[in-house]
Scaffold this active site. Structure first.
Site, PDB file in Angstrom:
ATOM      1  N   LYS A 294       0.847  -1.205   0.000  1.00 37.27           N
ATOM      2  CA  LYS A 294       0.000   0.000   0.000  1.00 37.27           C
ATOM      3  C   LYS A 294       0.875   1.245   0.000  1.00 37.27           C
ATOM      4  O   LYS A 294       1.896   1.294   0.708  1.00 37.27           O
ATOM      5  CB  LYS A 294      -0.901  -0.020   1.238  1.00 37.27           C
ATOM      6  CG  LYS A 294      -1.876   1.149   1.330  1.00 37.27           C
ATOM      7  CD  LYS A 294      -2.712   1.058   2.602  1.00 37.27           C
ATOM      8  CE  LYS A 294      -3.756   2.153   2.687  1.00 37.27           C
ATOM      9  NZ  LYS A 294      -4.545   2.087   3.943  1.00 37.27           N
TER      10      LYS A 294
ATOM     11  N   SER B 161      -9.474   2.027   3.195  1.00 33.45           N
ATOM     12  CA  SER B 161      -8.628   2.770   2.289  1.00 33.45           C
ATOM     13  C   SER B 161      -7.612   1.909   1.529  1.00 33.45           C
ATOM     14  O   SER B 161      -7.080   2.351   0.518  1.00 33.45           O
ATOM     15  CB  SER B 161      -7.869   3.859   3.059  1.00 33.45           C
ATOM     16  OG  SER B 161      -7.037   3.269   4.032  1.00 33.45           O
TER      17      SER B 161
ATOM     18  N   SER C 150      -9.508  -0.242   7.526  1.00 34.21           N
ATOM     19  CA  SER C 150      -8.987  -0.163   6.161  1.00 34.21           C
ATOM     20  C   SER C 150      -8.324  -1.412   5.611  1.00 34.21           C
ATOM     21  O   SER C 150      -7.994  -1.438   4.425  1.00 34.21           O
ATOM     22  CB  SER C 150      -8.008   1.003   6.035  1.00 34.21           C
ATOM     23  OG  SER C 150      -8.736   2.186   5.858  1.00 34.21           O
TER      24      SER C 150
HETATM   25  N1  GLN Z   1     -12.640   4.540   6.733  1.00 29.46           N
HETATM   26  C1  GLN Z   1     -12.039   4.982   7.955  1.00 29.46           C
HETATM   27  C2  GLN Z   1     -11.599   6.418   7.784  1.00 29.46           C
HETATM   28  O1  GLN Z   1     -11.914   6.988   6.805  1.00 29.46           O
HETATM   29  C3  GLN Z   1     -10.891   4.102   8.334  1.00 29.46           C
HETATM   30  C4  GLN Z   1      -9.709   4.320   7.472  1.00 29.46           C
HETATM   31  C5  GLN Z   1      -8.535   3.491   7.857  1.00 29.46           C
HETATM   32  O2  GLN Z   1      -8.654   2.482   8.559  1.00 29.46           O
HETATM   33  N2  GLN Z   1      -7.377   3.943   7.446  1.00 29.46           N
HETATM   34  O3  GLN Z   1     -10.929   6.992   8.592  1.00 29.46           O
END
Ligand code: GLN
Length: 456
Positions: free
Chosen positions: A68, A143, A167
């Site tokens: 990532k 994400s 994420s």
């Molecule tokens: N969707 C959540 C956010 O927008 C979690 C994102 C993540 O785990 N990096 O913060």
């Protein structure tokens, strides 16, 4: 096949690179592909295998993986899906990446992400959205959507992601692959670009639980360069995969079955619970009473920490720098043009929550409730070995469907946020399909540093 000499790492890597060329125009999982470096690493892996002692080769020798783009890989761009780091090439690799390389893995490239890992669909990437390999009109989740889509589409054998509030688990669920977020402190965060430091954790994606266990084993362990990494022994995760769950107590938290969730998701998860009972597990109904506070608590803690962490992008040291008339104008231009709308929203929320006079009302209060959430898990896990629930309330939604409604997007994480706040390990496992043929994920949550039971 590698072990039996039926295929070489160079062939495996070349086949994966060919597949990327053939499919990634449509899936768009990768931000950067590094074919020359990958083939060099594969050649080296083949050499090590040819000269090495067969019974004692590194665990991931010659396996092509994706990373990532919030995790530093020396010499490759690390953009975090943001214009502000568009041209940033780190001079070092994250500890997790160093460990993968020590284990012999081949690094294919860097995968797409919501900007600074803020989002649930990968549509917040400043560059382009990633598409779900099961249905190209749908999101892969986020994400870490690029990593999940790469593994689901056969564009990598496994991948690293990061999970701050869901994420890794949410995109794994939407893409029908396995994703594990370990306990906070299990994997070093050194070289993971910070979003919310008290929550961020590197996790991994695999096509099977056995693969995910192998990858997690390779990246886990104490690192003096991350003061929050924990000095605890790393068990052999592969050895815990006995398939035997006889007598294991499986908790089903009643708060994780909400009105309004997709009925097929609930049905598939209940069916999985029945299957576990058939396999000899004992099913226990439990309660996590503070679950409904997880979302508001997360959206105070995470933006507050993000607003502090992202202050470093000031156009002075690295990343985008747009010179203005004076210092303030330089800040305004650099940050104004370098950050996208979701990142700006989080910085504003966080700065407000931390401002003088509000700290006690927001960040401190949220931290106190966070402790209650952790205690809910501790209490429930006295009665059972793991908890199971849906990973997400719905299967993959359409690209564009939620971009204009941040609240709706935040609700994607209702089932994953609490575990992150508690710092506990969680895994998403495919457990069936909805009527449109989209994958459904089962979330398995465990006690601190008990990844082995979760994986089993
Ligand atoms: N969707 C959540 C956010 O927008 C979690 C994102 C993540 O785990 N990096 O913060």
């Amino acid at each position: 096949l590698l072990g039996r000499g039926e295929v070489s790492s160079v062939e495996l890597t070349q086949a994966t690179l060919d597949r990327i060329v053939a499919c990634d125009n449509e899936i768009k999982a990768y931000l950067t592909v590094a074919p020359e470096a990958a083939l060099e690493q594969a050649t080296e892996a083949d050499r090590v295998r040819a000269n090495g002692d067969r019974g004692n080769l590194p665990s991931l020798l010659g396996i092509p993986l994706a990373i990532k783009d919030v995790i530093c890989v020396e010499g490759l761009p690390t953009t975090c899906g943001s214009r502000i780091l568009e041209n940033y090439v780190p001079p070092f690799s994250a500890t997790a990446v160093e460990k993968l390389r020590e284990a012999g893995a081949v690094i294919l490239g860097k995968t797409n992400t919501d900007e600074f890992a803020m989002g649930s669909s990968t549509e917040n990437s400043a560059f382009f959205a990633t598409h779900n390999p099961w249905d190209l009109t749908r999101v892969p989740g986020g994400s870490s959507g690029g990593s999940a889509a790469a593994v689901a589409g056969g564009l990598a054998y496994g991948a690293l992601g990061s999970d701050t509030g869901g994420s890794v688990r949410q995109p794994a669920s939407l893409c029908g692959v396995v994703g594990i977020k370990p306990s906070y402190g299990r994997v070093s965060r050194w070289g993971l670009v910070a979003f919310a430091s008290s929550l961020d954790q590197i996790g991994c994606f695999g096509r099977t639980v056995a693969d995910a266990a192998l990858f997690l084993g390779a990246i886990s362990g104490y690192d003096p360069r991350d003061s929050t990494s924990v000095n605890a022994p790393v068990p052999d995760y592969g050895a815990s995969l006995t398939g035997d769950i006889q007598g294991k107590r499986i908790g089903v938290p009643r708060e994780y079955f909400l009105e309004g969730m997709q009925p097929e998701v609930e049905a598939a998860v209940r069916e999985a619970v029945n299957r576990m009972a058939d396999l000899g597990a004992e099913i226990v109904e439990v309660s996590l009473p503070h679950t409904s506070y997880a979302l508001p608590v997360y959206y105070l803690v995470a933006p507050a920490e993000a607003s502090a962490n992202l202050a470093r992008y000031d156009g002075m040291r690295y990343g985008l720098s747009l010179e203005g008339a004076d210092l303030w104008d330089t800040y305004r231009k650099t940050r104004g043009q370098g950050f996208g709308p979701e990142v700006k929203r989080r910085i504003m929320l966080g700065t407000y929550a931390l401002s003088a006079g509000y700290y006690d009302a927001y960040y401190r209060k949220a931290s106190q409730i966070r402790t209650l959430i952790r205690k809910d898990f501790d209490r429930a896990l006295e009665k059972c070995d793991v908890l199971v629930a849906p990973t997400t309330p719905t299967t993959a939604f359409k690209l564009g469907e939620m971009v204009s409604d941040p609240m709706q997007m935040y609700l994607q994480d209702v089932f994953t946020l609490a575990l992150s706040l508690a710092g506990l390990p969680g895994l998403s496992l495919p457990c069936g399909f909805d009527e449109s043929g989209l994958p459904i994920g089962l979330q398995i949550m465990g006690g601190a540093f008990d990844e082995a039971t979760v994986l089993r």
